[in-house]
Design a protein around this motif. Sequence first.
Motif, mmCIF file in Angstrom:
data_model
loop_
_atom_site.group_PDB
_atom_site.id
_atom_site.type_symbol
_atom_site.label_atom_id
_atom_site.label_comp_id
_atom_site.label_asym_id
_atom_site.label_seq_id
_atom_site.Cartn_x
_atom_site.Cartn_y
_atom_site.Cartn_z
ATOM 1 N N GLU A 272 -23.105 43.706 -108.325
ATOM 2 C CA GLU A 272 -23.374 43.841 -109.754
ATOM 3 C C GLU A 272 -22.721 45.116 -110.290
ATOM 4 O OE1 GLU A 272 -23.615 43.042 -112.754
ATOM 5 O OE2 GLU A 272 -25.550 42.036 -112.656
ATOM 6 N N GLU A 273 -22.047 45.007 -111.428
ATOM 7 C CA GLU A 273 -21.420 46.168 -112.047
ATOM 8 C C GLU A 273 -22.466 46.994 -112.785
ATOM 9 O OE1 GLU A 273 -17.897 48.408 -112.827
ATOM 10 O OE2 GLU A 273 -18.322 46.718 -111.495
ATOM 11 N N PRO A 274 -22.563 48.296 -112.497
ATOM 12 C CA PRO A 274 -23.553 49.128 -113.186
ATOM 13 C C PRO A 274 -23.330 49.162 -114.690
ATOM 14 C CG PRO A 274 -22.700 50.252 -111.239
ATOM 15 C CD PRO A 274 -21.845 49.037 -111.441
ATOM 16 N N ARG A 275 -24.428 49.124 -115.447
ATOM 17 C CA ARG A 275 -24.356 49.138 -116.911
ATOM 18 C C ARG A 275 -24.498 50.539 -117.484
ATOM 19 N NH1 ARG A 275 -22.431 44.032 -117.893
ATOM 20 N NH2 ARG A 275 -23.585 42.526 -116.629
ATOM 21 N N GLY A 276 -24.911 51.487 -116.665
ATOM 22 C CA GLY A 276 -25.099 52.846 -117.140
ATOM 23 C C GLY A 276 -25.157 53.818 -115.987
ATOM 24 N N LYS A 277 -25.390 55.097 -116.320
ATOM 25 C CA LYS A 277 -25.433 56.152 -115.307
ATOM 26 C C LYS A 277 -26.624 57.067 -115.558
ATOM 27 C CE LYS A 277 -20.365 56.342 -115.109
ATOM 28 N NZ LYS A 277 -19.171 57.202 -115.330
ATOM 29 N N LEU A 278 -27.276 57.466 -114.477
ATOM 30 C CA LEU A 278 -28.338 58.460 -114.535
ATOM 31 C C LEU A 278 -27.905 59.658 -113.694
ATOM 32 C CD1 LEU A 278 -31.565 56.274 -114.027
ATOM 33 C CD2 LEU A 278 -30.447 56.919 -116.174
ATOM 34 N N SER A 279 -27.795 60.818 -114.316
ATOM 35 C CA SER A 279 -27.474 62.033 -113.577
ATOM 36 C C SER A 279 -28.775 62.679 -113.119
ATOM 37 C CB SER A 279 -26.691 63.005 -114.467
ATOM 38 O OG SER A 279 -25.445 62.446 -114.832
ATOM 39 N N VAL A 280 -28.791 63.163 -111.873
ATOM 40 C CA VAL A 280 -30.021 63.723 -111.322
ATOM 41 C C VAL A 280 -29.747 65.087 -110.705
ATOM 42 C CG1 VAL A 280 -30.928 61.418 -110.862
ATOM 43 C CG2 VAL A 280 -29.718 62.646 -109.043
ATOM 44 N N ASP A 281 -30.818 65.872 -110.510
ATOM 45 C CA ASP A 281 -30.674 67.198 -109.918
ATOM 46 C C ASP A 281 -30.706 67.118 -108.391
ATOM 47 O OD1 ASP A 281 -33.380 66.952 -109.170
ATOM 48 O OD2 ASP A 281 -34.073 68.032 -110.946
ATOM 49 N N ALA A 282 -30.454 68.274 -107.756
ATOM 50 C CA ALA A 282 -30.364 68.326 -106.294
ATOM 51 C C ALA A 282 -31.677 67.937 -105.624
ATOM 52 C CB ALA A 282 -29.946 69.733 -105.855
ATOM 53 N N GLY A 283 -32.806 68.275 -106.255
ATOM 54 C CA GLY A 283 -34.105 67.914 -105.689
ATOM 55 C C GLY A 283 -34.305 66.416 -105.630
ATOM 56 N N ALA A 284 -33.848 65.720 -106.657
ATOM 57 C CA ALA A 284 -33.967 64.259 -106.665
ATOM 58 C C ALA A 284 -33.094 63.636 -105.588
ATOM 59 C CB ALA A 284 -33.577 63.717 -108.044
ATOM 60 N N VAL A 285 -31.878 64.165 -105.416
ATOM 61 C CA VAL A 285 -30.979 63.651 -104.373
ATOM 62 C C VAL A 285 -31.621 63.806 -102.998
ATOM 63 C CG1 VAL A 285 -28.750 63.978 -103.226
ATOM 64 C CG2 VAL A 285 -28.893 64.095 -105.719
ATOM 65 N N LYS A 286 -32.212 64.971 -102.753
ATOM 66 C CA LYS A 286 -32.858 65.222 -101.464
ATOM 67 C C LYS A 286 -34.021 64.259 -101.233
ATOM 68 C CE LYS A 286 -34.926 68.920 -98.691
ATOM 69 N NZ LYS A 286 -35.304 70.350 -98.646
ATOM 70 N N ALA A 287 -34.813 64.019 -102.276
ATOM 71 C CA ALA A 287 -35.957 63.110 -102.155
ATOM 72 C C ALA A 287 -35.497 61.678 -101.869
ATOM 73 C CB ALA A 287 -36.798 63.155 -103.422
ATOM 74 N N LEU A 288 -34.412 61.264 -102.506
ATOM 75 C CA LEU A 288 -33.899 59.907 -102.296
ATOM 76 C C LEU A 288 -33.365 59.749 -100.871
ATOM 77 C CD1 LEU A 288 -31.971 59.256 -105.650
ATOM 78 C CD2 LEU A 288 -34.211 58.385 -105.002
ATOM 79 N N ARG A 289 -32.583 60.726 -100.430
ATOM 80 C CA ARG A 289 -31.914 60.609 -99.131
ATOM 81 C C ARG A 289 -32.821 60.885 -97.942
ATOM 82 N NH1 ARG A 289 -26.044 63.471 -100.537
ATOM 83 N NH2 ARG A 289 -25.042 61.577 -101.341
ATOM 84 N N GLU A 290 -33.708 61.837 -98.080
ATOM 85 C CA GLU A 290 -34.500 62.256 -96.921
ATOM 86 C C GLU A 290 -35.879 61.620 -96.865
ATOM 87 O OE1 GLU A 290 -34.638 66.493 -96.671
ATOM 88 O OE2 GLU A 290 -32.443 66.731 -96.753
ATOM 89 N N LYS A 291 -36.420 61.244 -98.004
ATOM 90 C CA LYS A 291 -37.776 60.707 -98.030
ATOM 91 C C LYS A 291 -37.838 59.226 -98.413
ATOM 92 C CE LYS A 291 -39.729 65.200 -99.330
ATOM 93 N NZ LYS A 291 -40.545 65.933 -100.348
ATOM 94 N N GLY A 292 -36.715 58.676 -98.868
ATOM 95 C CA GLY A 292 -36.737 57.281 -99.311
ATOM 96 C C GLY A 292 -37.613 57.078 -100.529
ATOM 97 N N SER A 293 -37.670 58.075 -101.400
ATOM 98 C CA SER A 293 -38.559 58.039 -102.559
ATOM 99 C C SER A 293 -37.987 57.198 -103.697
ATOM 100 C CB SER A 293 -38.802 59.465 -103.085
ATOM 101 O OG SER A 293 -39.322 60.295 -102.084
ATOM 102 N N SER A 294 -38.857 56.873 -104.642
ATOM 103 C CA SER A 294 -38.398 56.321 -105.912
ATOM 104 C C SER A 294 -37.716 57.436 -106.688
ATOM 105 C CB SER A 294 -39.585 55.780 -106.720
ATOM 106 O OG SER A 294 -40.212 54.701 -106.064
ATOM 107 N N LEU A 295 -36.894 57.059 -107.663
ATOM 108 C CA LEU A 295 -36.295 58.060 -108.540
ATOM 109 C C LEU A 295 -37.253 58.310 -109.696
ATOM 110 C CD1 LEU A 295 -33.984 59.875 -109.452
ATOM 111 C CD2 LEU A 295 -33.000 57.897 -110.640
ATOM 112 N N LEU A 296 -37.747 59.540 -109.778
ATOM 113 C CA LEU A 296 -38.675 59.908 -110.841
ATOM 114 C C LEU A 296 -37.914 60.528 -112.001
ATOM 115 C CD1 LEU A 296 -41.549 61.492 -108.703
ATOM 116 C CD2 LEU A 296 -41.231 59.101 -109.392
ATOM 117 N N ALA A 297 -38.409 60.294 -113.199
ATOM 118 C CA ALA A 297 -37.752 60.806 -114.399
ATOM 119 C C ALA A 297 -37.671 62.328 -114.405
ATOM 120 C CB ALA A 297 -38.490 60.321 -115.642
ATOM 121 N N LYS A 298 -38.576 62.968 -113.706
ATOM 122 C CA LYS A 298 -38.593 64.431 -113.662
ATOM 123 C C LYS A 298 -37.286 64.990 -113.108
ATOM 124 C CE LYS A 298 -41.673 68.264 -112.490
ATOM 125 N NZ LYS A 298 -41.911 68.577 -113.915
#
Length: 369
Positions: A272-298
């Motif tokens: 599927e071709e992405p329809r948009g982009k969400l830029s995130v901070d370093a803390g969010a990247v770490k949570a996604l990669r290391e904890k398998g977390s959801s992406l929080l708006a924070k």
Amino acid sequence: MHFLENARRVVIKLGTGVLTSGSGDLNTEVVEGIAREIAALKMRGLQVVLVSSGAVGLGRGRLGLKQRPKKLSSLQKCAAVGQSLLTELWQHAFEPHGINVGQLLLTREDVRSRKRHLAIRDLFEEMLTEGIVPIVNENDTVSAAEIKFGDNDVLSALVASMTKSQLLIILSTAPGLVDMNGTGEIVPVVESITAQIEAMAGGSGTVVGTGGMITKIQAARLAMRSGCGAFIGSGSDPAIITDLFAGHATGTIFIPSRLPLGSRKRWLAWFEEPRGKLSVDAGAVKALREKGSSLLAKGVTAAEGRFARGEVVSVLGPKGDVVARGLAGFAHEDMKKILGQSSEQIQALYPTRKHVEAIHRDELVLIGR
């Protein structure tokens, strides 16, 4: 290797430089040799999909054009003329072996919607079960930028994922992944695609093709994440496929992931071709990669594009690299309202919502390293 020994379904991708000379002339000897190799695989009980470039190159040769056109309509014209030549070429090559072929011309639009994606997957399944060799190419006669796969290397990896193949073989003018920054020799085995591996890749070195080692590395990564091994080698070697299964082919083998993505997450990641982009901070990247977390708006710092709730968006890290893709939990207007806010704040704004994540972890897949 284990995945080679147990392979039952194989995708073979041939580059334009393998099939034609620089002037667009057919290399029938190579084509007939590949057909013999595929016939031998089928005699061993393997099912084979062939992703064949060359339509634009063949059309250019037939029309007497010395250079690859830059104008889209001229490229489409060459593809329209060359595609029939390409199909006829393969039909003649497989005829002595009693093998039927079937042409499949695809655009990204054909695999975007889940319903059409599954229909094409089922078509592949039926053709392969009946012993037909699908001849796949991008439908360059109608492909515009927004619906192109970008390169047949990428298309071949997507086909390997869709057909649940165990091996992707990419044959081109390149002998494999060459360590240009070190020994200058071919890297025989790649277990994971690191920054060092990516640095070895260069651009396209021919006037007839569109890709290079960069797109082949991208294709290998996609295949590996799908649980499919990959091999990059020279299409000028007439016995390379036989040698590969015998364990002594010259080229680079990419080992499949031990934890491949499921079919739904493969669709989210690549089809599927992405329809948009969400830029995130370093803390969010770490949570996604290391904890398998959801992406929080924070952790979301910006939202670009116009997308509805439930449409695919890319997640970009602080350096602009694609970290993940997933289904947006909010439409773009609402996403901009909740940037940087806590889950409690968002719940107060949307009291009837069960989930307030920017992207729920069940609808998110990591991309890249």
